[in-house]
Design a protein around this motif. Structure first.
Motif, PDB file in Angstrom:
ATOM      1  N   VAL A   6      33.667 -41.539 -22.578  1.00  0.00           N
ATOM      2  CA  VAL A   6      32.408 -41.439 -23.329  1.00  0.00           C
ATOM      3  C   VAL A   6      31.300 -41.146 -22.319  1.00  0.00           C
ATOM      4  O   VAL A   6      31.084 -41.919 -21.381  1.00  0.00           O
ATOM      5  CB  VAL A   6      32.088 -42.756 -24.070  1.00  0.00           C
ATOM      6  N   TYR A   7      30.629 -40.005 -22.510  1.00  0.00           N
ATOM      7  CA  TYR A   7      29.531 -39.629 -21.608  1.00  0.00           C
ATOM      8  C   TYR A   7      28.205 -39.724 -22.352  1.00  0.00           C
ATOM      9  O   TYR A   7      28.057 -39.144 -23.429  1.00  0.00           O
ATOM     10  CB  TYR A   7      29.725 -38.196 -21.103  1.00  0.00           C
ATOM     11  N   LEU A   8      27.251 -40.458 -21.774  1.00  0.00           N
ATOM     12  CA  LEU A   8      25.889 -40.512 -22.308  1.00  0.00           C
ATOM     13  C   LEU A   8      24.995 -39.694 -21.390  1.00  0.00           C
ATOM     14  O   LEU A   8      24.938 -39.951 -20.182  1.00  0.00           O
ATOM     15  CB  LEU A   8      25.365 -41.949 -22.325  1.00  0.00           C
ATOM     16  N   LEU A  42      37.736 -51.750 -25.876  1.00  0.00           N
ATOM     17  CA  LEU A  42      37.957 -52.387 -24.574  1.00  0.00           C
ATOM     18  C   LEU A  42      39.195 -51.806 -23.905  1.00  0.00           C
ATOM     19  O   LEU A  42      39.254 -51.641 -22.693  1.00  0.00           O
ATOM     20  CB  LEU A  42      38.121 -53.898 -24.790  1.00  0.00           C
ATOM     21  N   GLU A  43      40.166 -51.470 -24.733  1.00  0.00           N
ATOM     22  CA  GLU A  43      41.434 -50.928 -24.254  1.00  0.00           C
ATOM     23  C   GLU A  43      41.290 -49.473 -23.799  1.00  0.00           C
ATOM     24  O   GLU A  43      41.845 -49.080 -22.777  1.00  0.00           O
ATOM     25  CB  GLU A  43      42.437 -51.002 -25.423  1.00  0.00           C
ATOM     26  N   THR A  44      40.529 -48.658 -24.555  1.00  0.00           N
ATOM     27  CA  THR A  44      40.584 -47.204 -24.301  1.00  0.00           C
ATOM     28  C   THR A  44      39.283 -46.568 -23.838  1.00  0.00           C
ATOM     29  O   THR A  44      39.314 -45.530 -23.187  1.00  0.00           O
ATOM     30  CB  THR A  44      40.999 -46.444 -25.586  1.00  0.00           C
ATOM     31  N   ALA A  45      38.133 -47.131 -24.210  1.00  0.00           N
ATOM     32  CA  ALA A  45      36.876 -46.423 -23.934  1.00  0.00           C
ATOM     33  C   ALA A  45      36.421 -46.636 -22.486  1.00  0.00           C
ATOM     34  O   ALA A  45      36.434 -47.762 -21.984  1.00  0.00           O
ATOM     35  CB  ALA A  45      35.787 -46.889 -24.898  1.00  0.00           C
ATOM     36  N   TYR A  46      36.042 -45.538 -21.850  1.00  0.00           N
ATOM     37  CA  TYR A  46      35.459 -45.571 -20.500  1.00  0.00           C
ATOM     38  C   TYR A  46      34.099 -44.899 -20.604  1.00  0.00           C
ATOM     39  O   TYR A  46      33.962 -43.890 -21.294  1.00  0.00           O
ATOM     40  CB  TYR A  46      36.340 -44.809 -19.509  1.00  0.00           C
ATOM     41  N   GLU A  64      35.559 -48.380 -16.730  1.00  0.00           N
ATOM     42  CA  GLU A  64      36.043 -49.159 -17.874  1.00  0.00           C
ATOM     43  C   GLU A  64      34.962 -50.159 -18.284  1.00  0.00           C
ATOM     44  O   GLU A  64      34.156 -50.602 -17.462  1.00  0.00           O
ATOM     45  CB  GLU A  64      37.367 -49.844 -17.553  1.00  0.00           C
ATOM     46  N   LEU A  65      34.954 -50.512 -19.565  1.00  0.00           N
ATOM     47  CA  LEU A  65      33.856 -51.327 -20.116  1.00  0.00           C
ATOM     48  C   LEU A  65      33.725 -52.665 -19.411  1.00  0.00           C
ATOM     49  O   LEU A  65      32.622 -53.148 -19.165  1.00  0.00           O
ATOM     50  CB  LEU A  65      34.082 -51.567 -21.612  1.00  0.00           C
TER      51      LEU A  65
END
Length: 212
Positions: A6-8, A42-46, A64-65
């Protein structure tokens, strides 16, 4: 493990000074704390954050979060959105694992762009670089009346606008971003299909207008 990057891309130009930039900082905090409570995310989002003022910089590489540290965002300078798009493409090229014959790579990145003004650099070059990348859902947010939704439509079909760049509205946008990342994480984990269009995201709150 396949990650959901995920890019902000956050506008930190001078016009964001004061309430807007404070609201963005709080928004990022809300986003991270909300996603940390979601087992799928929590498992997949970076998460990575790229800021742009007179230049663009990646202030947080893809992280990672659980390890994410809040960056210190300051508002000043111009609006180098073109450079930010080029930098995003370079960072994703470097950080996102590609699918090969032997392994499945990461999911296509989700991208959320927020700007309150017109770009002050070569946006066409940035868009050309960006179009070379492989992306999942890309949402561009025009925060307040100074941002150009027609120009954002050249970057992505998914454009939303905020009537004002005040703290309540910006917070509502970030809550919606966290809901979108959550639903994307759940979707890839459960179905193995990637969210691609606006209609696959949760409906936005009243403060967030979809630009048709």
């Amino acid at each position: 493990m396949r990650r959901l990057p995920v890019y902000l891309l956050l506008d930190c130009s001078g016009s964001m000074f004061g309430e807007p930039i404070e609201a963005v900082k709080n928004g990022v905090q809300v986003l991270v704390s909300t996603l940390r409570q979601d087992p799928y995310a929590l498992e997949t989002a970076y998460l990575s954050i790229i800021t742009f003022d007179s230049t663009a910089q990646q202030v947080t590489p893809l992280t990672e979060l659980s390890a994410f540290q809040q960056p210190n965002l300051q508002a000043n300078g111009c609006t180098a959105l073109g450079e930010a798009l080029s930098l995003l493409t370079k960072c994703a090229e470097r950080e996102v694992t590609k699918t090969t014959h032997d392994q499945k790579g990461d999911w296509k990145p989700l991208v959320f762009i927020m700007t309150d003004g017109e770009p002050t650099d070569d946006i066409n070059r940035g868009i050309a670089d960006f179009k070379k990348g492989k992306w999942g859902t890309v949402v561009a947010c025009a925060a307040g009346a100074g941002a150009n939704t027609n120009l954002l439509k050249q970057i992505t079909e998914c454009v939303v606008s905020l009537d004002t760049a005040d703290s309540a509205t910006i917070k509502a946008f970030f809550k919606w971003v966290s809901a979108s990342v959550s639903s994307g994480s759940m979707k890839v984990e459960e179905t193995g299909a990637e969210p691609m269009t606006m209609s696959e995201l949760p409906p936005p709150p009243p403060e967030v207008n979809i630009v048709l």
